[in-house]
Design an enzyme around this catalytic site. Structure first.
Site, PDB file in Angstrom:
ATOM      1  N   CYS A  41       0.835  -1.207   0.000  1.00 38.98           N
ATOM      2  CA  CYS A  41       0.000   0.000   0.000  1.00 38.98           C
ATOM      3  C   CYS A  41       0.874   1.263   0.000  1.00 38.98           C
ATOM      4  O   CYS A  41       1.491   1.600   1.009  1.00 38.98           O
ATOM      5  CB  CYS A  41      -0.913  -0.022   1.216  1.00 38.98           C
ATOM      6  SG  CYS A  41      -1.805   1.515   1.509  1.00 38.98           S
ATOM      7  N   CYS A  80      -0.042   3.956   2.502  1.00 36.63           N
ATOM      8  CA  CYS A  80       0.371   3.549   3.854  1.00 36.63           C
ATOM      9  C   CYS A  80       1.796   4.004   4.134  1.00 36.63           C
ATOM     10  O   CYS A  80       2.113   4.440   5.254  1.00 36.63           O
ATOM     11  CB  CYS A  80       0.281   2.033   4.010  1.00 36.63           C
ATOM     12  SG  CYS A  80      -1.388   1.362   3.873  1.00 36.63           S
TER      13      CYS A  80
END
Length: 289
Positions: A40, A43
């Site tokens: 991700c 993230c």
């Protein structure tokens, strides 16, 4: 970073510690749960910001990092549908949250309502001192809290209460005069009534007589000196200091140095850190040097 680091500022969650840090710890302080994954990209943008804030707040909240790929049952239990997802836990329950990478100022705004304010510790200290009747000692933390909170009205009223208890009525009145009409609650009205009562009871016959004598004869040094002593005896600290400073402005050696010595004694009695003492120490220094 493992769970023993940085005095429990940041922890990595696994199957063995999830209940301890996601649930149990949230009864002690807020827990910010960051659900993330290696693949991700947002993230990787968000996590350094969360880590920075966790370090900055130094344990005011716990940052709990949850790898959603490795801990899918936990992510499902929290209803995580996209990454990153951040959930704030308090008292065992999700309280607030957001999804996606956010700028630092937005995260600060998200956290602010849920974290202790910098002045809370000062207020606790002042409350304990006031409860013990140590109103003079409570002045310093209350003034700092009032400044840090940008003049929060309830803190202003607490400071005014201390001044009233110390019979320093001009300071109390100045504080209360600064409270906006919209913030003049029952506590404020109570303090106003106390201030009026204290002002009406303030004038002892000895003070009234000396004030009248001095008004008729403004150059009467002895009457002014006795008035200062009466002010001090009846706990009108500022009035006493102002009279003595006025005498020293006319004659630095008034009454053979007795006026200066009395002023220094009054300042010493107030205490080194007292704001009123600091104010008149500066006035005396400017006058003498």
């Amino acid at each position: 970073m493992n769970e023993a680091n940085a005095a429990q500022v940041i922890v990595d969650i696994d199957e063995t510690n999830a209940k301890q840090y996601l649930i149990d710890e949230s009864f002690k302080r807020p827990v910010l749960v960051d659900f993330w994954a290696d693949w991700c990209a947002p993230c990787r943008t968000l996590m350094p910001l969360l880590e920075k804030l966790a370090q900055e707040y130094a344990g005011a909240f716990l940052l709990a990092r949850v790898n959603a790929d490795r801990l899918q049952p936990i992510a499902s239990q929290f209803g995580v549908r996209s990454l990153p997802t951040v959930i704030l836990m308090k008292d065992g329950q999700p309280l607030d949250g957001f999804t996606g990478a956010q700028p630092e100022n937005a995260i600060r705004q998200f956290l602010e309502p849920h974290l202790p304010k910098p002045w809370d510790a000062l207020l606790d200290q002042a409350a304990q001192l006031m409860e013990a009747g140590q109103y003079g000692e409570a002045l310093s933390p209350l003034k700092l809290a009032l400044e840090d909170s940008r003049q929060r009205p309830d803190i202003a009223c607490a400071l005014a209460q201390c001044y009233i208890e110390l019979n320093r009525l001009p300071e109390a009145e100045a504080i209360l005069d600064g409270v906006r009409m919209a913030d003049q609650d029952a506590y404020y009205q109570q303090l106003r009534a106390q201030l009026d009562l204290a002002r009406n009871a303030a004038r002892a016959p000895e003070i009234t007589a000396l004030e009248e004598q001095l008004a008729a004869d403004p150059d009467n040094i002895d009457a002014a000196f006795q008035l200062a002593l009466q002010y001090q005896q009846h706990n009108h600290q500022r009035e006493a200091l102002e009279v003595l400073i006025s005498l020293l402005q006319k004659d630095r050696e008034a009454r053979g140095g007795e006026v200066r010595k009395t002023l220094l004694d009054m300042l010493a009695a107030l205490g080194k850190g007292d704001p009123l003492a600091v104010e008149y120490q500066k006035k005396l220094y400017r006058l003498l040097y």
